[in-house]
Design a protein around this motif. Structure first.
Motif, PDB file in Angstrom:
ATOM      1  N   LEU A 105      -0.192   3.731  13.835  1.00 11.45           N
ATOM      2  CA  LEU A 105       0.566   4.676  14.634  1.00 11.45           C
ATOM      3  C   LEU A 105       0.753   5.915  13.772  1.00 11.45           C
ATOM      4  N   VAL A 106       0.429   7.071  14.330  1.00  9.94           N
ATOM      5  CA  VAL A 106       0.502   8.336  13.607  1.00  9.94           C
ATOM      6  C   VAL A 106       1.349   9.324  14.406  1.00  9.94           C
ATOM      7  N   PRO A 107       1.927  10.324  13.747  1.00  9.11           N
ATOM      8  CA  PRO A 107       2.877  11.213  14.421  1.00  9.11           C
ATOM      9  C   PRO A 107       2.269  12.251  15.352  1.00  9.11           C
ATOM     10  N   TYR A 108       0.986  12.475  15.277  1.00  9.01           N
ATOM     11  CA  TYR A 108       0.387  13.483  16.157  1.00  9.01           C
ATOM     12  C   TYR A 108      -0.982  13.000  16.650  1.00  9.01           C
ATOM     13  N   PRO A 109      -1.411  13.485  17.811  1.00  3.77           N
ATOM     14  CA  PRO A 109      -2.666  13.009  18.391  1.00  3.77           C
ATOM     15  C   PRO A 109      -3.879  13.506  17.615  1.00  3.77           C
ATOM     16  N   GLY A 110      -4.924  12.705  17.630  1.00  3.79           N
ATOM     17  CA  GLY A 110      -6.184  13.100  17.017  1.00  3.79           C
ATOM     18  C   GLY A 110      -6.211  13.001  15.516  1.00  3.79           C
ATOM     19  N   ALA A 111      -5.283  12.276  14.909  1.00  2.00           N
ATOM     20  CA  ALA A 111      -5.224  12.204  13.447  1.00  2.00           C
ATOM     21  C   ALA A 111      -6.480  11.574  12.853  1.00  2.00           C
ATOM     22  N   CYS A 112      -7.241  10.841  13.645  1.00  2.00           N
ATOM     23  CA  CYS A 112      -8.440  10.218  13.092  1.00  2.00           C
ATOM     24  C   CYS A 112      -9.626  11.174  13.087  1.00  2.00           C
ATOM     25  N   ILE A 123       2.092   7.085   8.256  1.00  2.00           N
ATOM     26  CA  ILE A 123       1.169   6.199   8.975  1.00  2.00           C
ATOM     27  C   ILE A 123       1.780   4.801   8.947  1.00  2.00           C
ATOM     28  N   VAL A 124       1.892   4.177  10.117  1.00  2.00           N
ATOM     29  CA  VAL A 124       2.475   2.843  10.235  1.00  2.00           C
ATOM     30  C   VAL A 124       1.426   1.904  10.828  1.00  2.00           C
ATOM     31  N   LEU A 125       1.174   0.796  10.135  1.00  2.00           N
ATOM     32  CA  LEU A 125       0.312  -0.245  10.695  1.00  2.00           C
ATOM     33  C   LEU A 125       1.147  -1.049  11.679  1.00  2.00           C
ATOM     34  N   VAL A 126       0.676  -1.149  12.929  1.00  2.00           N
ATOM     35  CA  VAL A 126       1.398  -1.891  13.964  1.00  2.00           C
ATOM     36  C   VAL A 126       0.622  -3.165  14.287  1.00  2.00           C
ATOM     37  N   ARG A 127       1.331  -4.284  14.179  1.00  2.00           N
ATOM     38  CA  ARG A 127       0.786  -5.583  14.578  1.00  2.00           C
ATOM     39  C   ARG A 127       1.464  -5.948  15.895  1.00  2.00           C
ATOM     40  N   TYR A 161       3.840   1.853   5.502  1.00  3.16           N
ATOM     41  CA  TYR A 161       4.719   1.007   6.310  1.00  3.16           C
ATOM     42  C   TYR A 161       3.889   0.140   7.249  1.00  3.16           C
ATOM     43  N   ALA A 162       4.508  -0.966   7.679  1.00  8.16           N
ATOM     44  CA  ALA A 162       3.938  -1.820   8.729  1.00  8.16           C
ATOM     45  C   ALA A 162       5.073  -2.198   9.668  1.00  8.16           C
ATOM     46  N   LEU A 163       4.729  -2.529  10.897  1.00 13.81           N
ATOM     47  CA  LEU A 163       5.723  -2.879  11.898  1.00 13.81           C
ATOM     48  C   LEU A 163       5.171  -4.011  12.745  1.00 13.81           C
ATOM     49  N   ASP A 164       5.919  -5.113  12.824  1.00 17.08           N
ATOM     50  CA  ASP A 164       5.567  -6.211  13.727  1.00 17.08           C
ATOM     51  C   ASP A 164       6.257  -5.920  15.048  1.00 17.08           C
ATOM     52  N   ALA A 165       5.498  -5.368  15.980  1.00 22.96           N
ATOM     53  CA  ALA A 165       6.079  -4.848  17.219  1.00 22.96           C
ATOM     54  C   ALA A 165       6.588  -5.960  18.124  1.00 22.96           C
ATOM     55  N   THR A 166       7.792  -5.738  18.653  1.00 22.38           N
ATOM     56  CA  THR A 166       8.349  -6.616  19.672  1.00 22.38           C
ATOM     57  C   THR A 166       8.098  -6.036  21.058  1.00 22.38           C
ATOM     58  N   ARG A 167       7.855  -4.726  21.086  1.00 25.02           N
ATOM     59  CA  ARG A 167       7.585  -4.043  22.357  1.00 25.02           C
ATOM     60  C   ARG A 167       6.754  -2.808  22.088  1.00 25.02           C
ATOM     61  N   VAL A 168       5.749  -2.602  22.917  1.00 27.37           N
ATOM     62  CA  VAL A 168       4.918  -1.385  22.878  1.00 27.37           C
ATOM     63  C   VAL A 168       4.732  -0.951  24.325  1.00 27.37           C
ATOM     64  N   ARG A 169       4.971   0.317  24.580  1.00 20.52           N
ATOM     65  CA  ARG A 169       4.753   0.831  25.937  1.00 20.52           C
ATOM     66  C   ARG A 169       4.380   2.298  25.885  1.00 20.52           C
TER      67      ARG A 169
END
Length: 176
Positions: A105-112, A123-127, A161-169
């Motif tokens: 997850l990145v703060p702005y679009p097109g970061a890749c 930059i946050v790794l989301v599981r 950072y990493a985040l073990d997501a409980t909700r994504v929408r």
């Protein structure tokens, strides 16, 4: 009595589905990094990647940027804190149904595909084992769950950072 039971049930239901307050991306940077970012000179996008898609791909930092753009310094008080962060996905892994289960997850679009990419502490790794269908990486998401100070490095990016997501929408118009 029945009316009171229904009222309590509605109240509990709203509490269960209540969203956490939004965390600003800058809160993931220590004050020294925020200050350095504010004082940073304008960065030129006058590179092949600045004109469009990078054949190299990924969001790894190139050499020659100000030091804050490589920072993996974190904010210790956020370790283990449940939060809600809005951002843009960079898909890494999907399940058999095509749902993204692992993404940055990145703060702005097109970061890749744009220069410069965010620093690792942005930059946050989301599981998210449940997975989410991502039809458009330029569509923002809300991600909720406990944030961990965790250094992650792969061919695509370095994250602090990493985040073990409980909700994504997806972010909806009503959210804005």
């Amino acid at each position: 009595m029945r009316r009171l039971s229904l009222l309590l049930l509605c109240l509990l239901s709203s509490l269960v589905h209540a969203e956490l307050p939004e965390t600003d991306w800058l809160e993931l940077m220590p004050p020294s990094d925020r200050k350095a970012l504010e004082q940073m000179p304008e960065i030129s996008h006058d590179t092949p990647e600045g004109k469009g898609f990078s054949a190299k791909g990924g969001i790894k930092q190139e050499k020659g940027l100000p030091a804050v753009m490589y920072s993996a310094k974190t904010v210790a008080k956020l370790d283990g804190k449940a939060l809600r962060l809005g951002g843009y996905p960079v898909p890494l892994e999907s399940d058999a149904k095509g749902r993204s289960t692992l993404f940055f997850l990145v703060p702005y679009p097109g970061a890749c595909i744009h220069v410069p990419p965010p620093p690792p502490n942005q930059i946050v790794l989301v599981r998210y084992p449940k997975g989410i269908l991502l039809s458009d990486i330029y569509a923002p998401l809300w991600v909720e769950g406990p944030l961990k100070v965790e250094k992650v490095s792969n061919d695509m990016a370095d994250a602090a950072y990493a985040l073990d997501a409980t909700r994504v929408r997806p972010v909806e118009d009503a959210d804005l």
